[in-house]
Design a protein around this motif. Sequence first.
Motif, PDB file in Angstrom:
ATOM      1  N   ILE A   1      40.589 -12.923 -12.707  1.00 17.01           N
ATOM      2  CA  ILE A   1      39.997 -11.729 -13.287  1.00 17.01           C
ATOM      3  C   ILE A   1      38.522 -11.952 -13.617  1.00 17.01           C
ATOM      4  N   ILE A   2      37.808 -10.845 -13.539  1.00 19.19           N
ATOM      5  CA  ILE A   2      36.410 -10.818 -13.954  1.00 19.19           C
ATOM      6  C   ILE A   2      36.399  -9.934 -15.185  1.00 19.19           C
ATOM      7  N   ILE A   3      35.818 -10.424 -16.246  1.00 20.10           N
ATOM      8  CA  ILE A   3      36.018  -9.716 -17.501  1.00 20.10           C
ATOM      9  C   ILE A   3      34.734  -9.470 -18.286  1.00 20.10           C
ATOM     10  N   VAL A   4      34.533  -8.209 -18.604  1.00 23.13           N
ATOM     11  CA  VAL A   4      33.439  -7.800 -19.482  1.00 23.13           C
ATOM     12  C   VAL A   4      34.099  -7.495 -20.820  1.00 23.13           C
ATOM     13  N   SER A   5      33.916  -8.373 -21.775  1.00 21.07           N
ATOM     14  CA  SER A   5      34.642  -8.186 -23.027  1.00 21.07           C
ATOM     15  C   SER A   5      33.908  -8.760 -24.224  1.00 21.07           C
ATOM     16  N   SER A   6      34.073  -8.071 -25.339  1.00 20.19           N
ATOM     17  CA  SER A   6      33.491  -8.560 -26.584  1.00 20.19           C
ATOM     18  C   SER A   6      34.577  -9.009 -27.545  1.00 20.19           C
ATOM     19  N   THR A   7      35.797  -8.802 -27.155  1.00 24.38           N
ATOM     20  CA  THR A   7      36.894  -9.084 -28.084  1.00 24.38           C
ATOM     21  C   THR A   7      37.751 -10.259 -27.631  1.00 24.38           C
ATOM     22  N   MET A   8      37.744 -10.521 -26.340  1.00 26.12           N
ATOM     23  CA  MET A   8      38.588 -11.593 -25.817  1.00 26.12           C
ATOM     24  C   MET A   8      38.088 -12.952 -26.312  1.00 26.12           C
TER      25      MET A   8
ATOM     26  N   ILE B   1      44.876 -17.849 -16.306  1.00 27.87           N
ATOM     27  CA  ILE B   1      44.460 -17.161 -15.078  1.00 27.87           C
ATOM     28  C   ILE B   1      42.979 -17.471 -14.878  1.00 27.87           C
ATOM     29  N   PRO B   2      42.589 -17.865 -13.670  1.00 30.57           N
ATOM     30  CA  PRO B   2      41.166 -18.117 -13.430  1.00 30.57           C
ATOM     31  C   PRO B   2      40.351 -16.886 -13.818  1.00 30.57           C
ATOM     32  N   ALA B   3      39.229 -17.111 -14.493  1.00 32.02           N
ATOM     33  CA  ALA B   3      38.450 -15.975 -14.973  1.00 32.02           C
ATOM     34  C   ALA B   3      36.961 -16.273 -14.958  1.00 32.02           C
ATOM     35  N   VAL B   4      36.197 -15.212 -14.788  1.00 34.76           N
ATOM     36  CA  VAL B   4      34.747 -15.296 -14.909  1.00 34.76           C
ATOM     37  C   VAL B   4      34.303 -14.186 -15.854  1.00 34.76           C
ATOM     38  N   ALA B   5      33.531 -14.547 -16.851  1.00 36.28           N
ATOM     39  CA  ALA B   5      33.006 -13.552 -17.775  1.00 36.28           C
ATOM     40  C   ALA B   5      31.746 -12.944 -17.175  1.00 36.28           C
ATOM     41  N   LEU B   6      31.602 -11.654 -17.345  1.00 36.82           N
ATOM     42  CA  LEU B   6      30.474 -10.963 -16.750  1.00 36.82           C
ATOM     43  C   LEU B   6      29.776 -10.134 -17.820  1.00 36.82           C
ATOM     44  N   ASP B   7      28.453 -10.200 -17.825  1.00 36.82           N
ATOM     45  CA  ASP B   7      27.647  -9.389 -18.734  1.00 36.82           C
ATOM     46  C   ASP B   7      27.709  -9.862 -20.189  1.00 36.82           C
ATOM     47  N   ARG B   8      28.863 -10.394 -20.575  1.00 41.72           N
ATOM     48  CA  ARG B   8      29.011 -10.879 -21.946  1.00 41.72           C
ATOM     49  C   ARG B   8      29.724 -12.224 -21.908  1.00 41.72           C
ATOM     50  N   ILE B   9      29.194 -13.177 -22.608  1.00 37.65           N
ATOM     51  CA  ILE B   9      29.788 -14.509 -22.622  1.00 37.65           C
ATOM     52  C   ILE B   9      30.993 -14.534 -23.544  1.00 37.65           C
TER      53      ILE B   9
ATOM     54  N   HIS C   1      33.035 -17.706 -23.871  1.00 38.98           N
ATOM     55  CA  HIS C   1      33.079 -19.043 -24.445  1.00 38.98           C
ATOM     56  C   HIS C   1      32.427 -19.980 -23.446  1.00 38.98           C
ATOM     57  N   THR C   2      31.904 -21.093 -23.934  1.00 37.83           N
ATOM     58  CA  THR C   2      31.192 -21.993 -23.027  1.00 37.83           C
ATOM     59  C   THR C   2      32.098 -22.614 -21.972  1.00 37.83           C
ATOM     60  N   ASN C   3      33.399 -22.602 -22.203  1.00 38.78           N
ATOM     61  CA  ASN C   3      34.258 -23.201 -21.186  1.00 38.78           C
ATOM     62  C   ASN C   3      34.832 -22.178 -20.193  1.00 38.78           C
ATOM     63  N   ILE C   4      34.292 -20.966 -20.241  1.00 39.93           N
ATOM     64  CA  ILE C   4      34.674 -19.968 -19.233  1.00 39.93           C
ATOM     65  C   ILE C   4      33.418 -19.607 -18.449  1.00 39.93           C
ATOM     66  N   SER C   5      33.507 -19.705 -17.134  1.00 39.73           N
ATOM     67  CA  SER C   5      32.355 -19.406 -16.287  1.00 39.73           C
ATOM     68  C   SER C   5      31.805 -18.024 -16.613  1.00 39.73           C
ATOM     69  N   SER C   6      30.494 -17.873 -16.475  1.00 38.09           N
ATOM     70  CA  SER C   6      29.923 -16.572 -16.804  1.00 38.09           C
ATOM     71  C   SER C   6      28.710 -16.254 -15.948  1.00 38.09           C
ATOM     72  N   VAL C   7      28.470 -14.971 -15.780  1.00 37.51           N
ATOM     73  CA  VAL C   7      27.282 -14.473 -15.108  1.00 37.51           C
ATOM     74  C   VAL C   7      26.663 -13.424 -16.019  1.00 37.51           C
ATOM     75  N   THR C   8      25.465 -13.695 -16.460  1.00 31.76           N
ATOM     76  CA  THR C   8      24.791 -12.766 -17.376  1.00 31.76           C
ATOM     77  C   THR C   8      23.317 -12.680 -17.001  1.00 31.76           C
ATOM     78  N   VAL C   9      22.556 -11.980 -17.827  1.00 33.75           N
ATOM     79  CA  VAL C   9      21.103 -11.972 -17.634  1.00 33.75           C
ATOM     80  C   VAL C   9      20.441 -12.552 -18.882  1.00 33.75           C
ATOM     81  N   ASN C  10      19.166 -12.847 -18.758  1.00 30.03           N
ATOM     82  CA  ASN C  10      18.440 -13.425 -19.888  1.00 30.03           C
ATOM     83  C   ASN C  10      18.048 -12.318 -20.880  1.00 30.03           C
ATOM     84  N   ASN C  11      19.021 -11.910 -21.645  1.00 28.68           N
ATOM     85  CA  ASN C  11      18.846 -10.773 -22.554  1.00 28.68           C
ATOM     86  C   ASN C  11      17.728 -10.986 -23.565  1.00 28.68           C
ATOM     87  N   ARG C  12      17.710 -12.176 -24.139  1.00 31.58           N
ATOM     88  CA  ARG C  12      16.722 -12.424 -25.182  1.00 31.58           C
ATOM     89  C   ARG C  12      15.311 -12.387 -24.610  1.00 31.58           C
TER      90      ARG C  12
END
Lengths: 334, 334
Positions: free
Chosen positions: B122-129, B139-147, B149-160
Amino acid sequence: MTEMSTIRDVAKLAQVSVATVSRVLNGNGYVSHNTREKVAAAIKQLNYRPNDVARSLFKGRSKMIALFVPDIMNPFFPELARAVEDMTTQQGFTFVLCNTDDNLNKEMAYLEALKQKSVDGIIIVSSTMTAEYMENFDIPAVALDRIIHTNISSVTVNNREGAKEATQYLKDIGCRRIAHVSGPEHVSNARQRLKGYLDIAQKSEWFNYEYIEQGEYNFEGAKKATQILLTKHPEIDGLFVANDLMAVGAIKAAESLGLSVPDQLSIISFDGIKLGETTSPALTTMAQPIYQIGARAAEMLIKQVEQNEAQTLVEEFSVKLIERDSTRKKGENQ
Amino acid sequence: MTEMSTIRDVAKLAQVSVATVSRVLNGNGYVSHNTREKVAAAIKQLNYRPNDVARSLFKGRSKMIALFVPDIMNPFFPELARAVEDMTTQQGFTFVLCNTDDNLNKEMAYLEALKQKSVDGIIIVSSTMTAEYMENFDIPAVALDRIIHTNISSVTVNNREGAKEATQYLKDIGCRRIAHVSGPEHVSNARQRLKGYLDIAQKSEWFNYEYIEQGEYNFEGAKKATQILLTKHPEIDGLFVANDLMAVGAIKAAESLGLSVPDQLSIISFDGIKLGETTSPALTTMAQPIYQIGARAAEMLIKQVEQNEAQTLVEEFSVKLIERDSTRKKGENQ
DNA sequence: GCCGAATATGTAACGGGTTACACACGCAAG
DNA sequence: CTTGCGTGTGTAACCCGTTACATATTCGGC
């Protein structure tokens, strides 16, 4: 992570057969109270969840429903998708989304793939699919927004009537020359909207076939079409645009020609998507009950799937005028 | 409609064993040229297609990938969904869409249901998970847009960094008092954007915590927040709004107070959704490469699923300033 | 001419539920 | 007391691919 437990693990722990566990799981057949408790306890202890894939294999059905849309990035479709997803999930189905780009090859490829996965049914927004192809795949289907064939259930809105009302509305607020930026000819609802425009416009002495210009169902096409229309015919003071997304393009076109909306040009469109509330000026539009038709299509499909009802249902919802700021107010002088 | 044929039908017709047919189908093992032809002919004659459900049962994987988004009706997500769908379909996966409403219970219910269907990832955009819950489902997962946890792969942008640039841009065009309409505190990227604003604003002598007002990530919340901000602090002449959808609300708020954008108030936002091009004025914004991050997340997940790679990848894309009409031009006098 | 590897193909178990069918028991009707 | 139905439970076949393992044939190398 521990291995997933199976029905056989549960059976062993509860000291019963797999058949009994299955009966408890599905609530059918005879099971004594005592046995039921034992099985429930074992299920709980093992945190057992039945494997849907095994179930699907036996049943030949997968508890999945797919929605075909041309492109989820077109702002008309997310609300439809949301409605279908809500309804399918609520009924225990998994929701599959397919972007077809109105491309028959893609549609066929999706159908093929979904059939191999025993998908239970599909809801399809398509201008290219035909009844023959659908029949080849033999998957329950409901057409949404666009009719495919009289023998496939459908949920649509009264496009022609809505277009008539829209055009009449422009007349009522005092427009003297009303043009139409139409949708693509190959899309049934676009043809219906054109007909509705003609129903009113053709009765007017000023009518002229040059008042119809085809845009695609998108921003750019509509912008171009509107520019052509307004350049060739500066007398136009009312515009019925085939959908909201196009109307945004039409407004930009008017802007680029220095025409003010709604003072010099009134624009009315069709669909009632959220986008229309946020543009400046906000769009006067014939609003479809988008969520409702999506939900209804899903409901129909699920009934068809679960009750194995083969009958074809055809439902048409009504659109509703929403007056906002892209049209002159009635009675105001120009 | 004829019954679906099975691999055994093919085997019988081609006068070989099912194992051989399977080998032809999957292109593995040894099969003589002659036999391969016979089998191919039989497959063609029967129009045989392997049953993916049976395949999934054996393999324990279903060739399905799910995307969790808060709500597909939020215009940021359709483009993301499109990207993920394109990539997954291209790789032979079926695409499942889940609207979570940022509700942990719904997310858990989806995870449960999808696990029973042997979803591959699953690819997950979540603030609550949380990472713990995710781990439970394994289940293999990639966080998108919102991180998550550091041990779950993620793709985001440099928001700050993007927020800093946005705020700095407002300074550069001559804004004297710059406020921020922030996103919800529980969303990581909203917090980052706030930090970026603070990085610049706190260094300015005029800075005041009252220049920060929280809107939700939606139109209405932002409109209200902006009204409060501008009413209390009429000296504000620059506004960094946490996303485009909110900026539309902010423009409406300014409009309602009789303030002209960009003449009296410059507004810059974040995301770069299509909607921002069509509003009046068109939005100056820090654009995310939305399609790219969606596609990249899908790519990462598929690799993880197919190569069984467990390593955690963290990727951050850059946002890019797009100057449009909601901000004053540099050098223009006010 | 013999041996091991490469090639070619088949049999049957397996994945995890579901259910047809068989069997056993209890109880009521005849 | 027998027949028969309602209740309760188990065995094994079935859904349909995949693959481990067994078997057979061919071919190159020595």
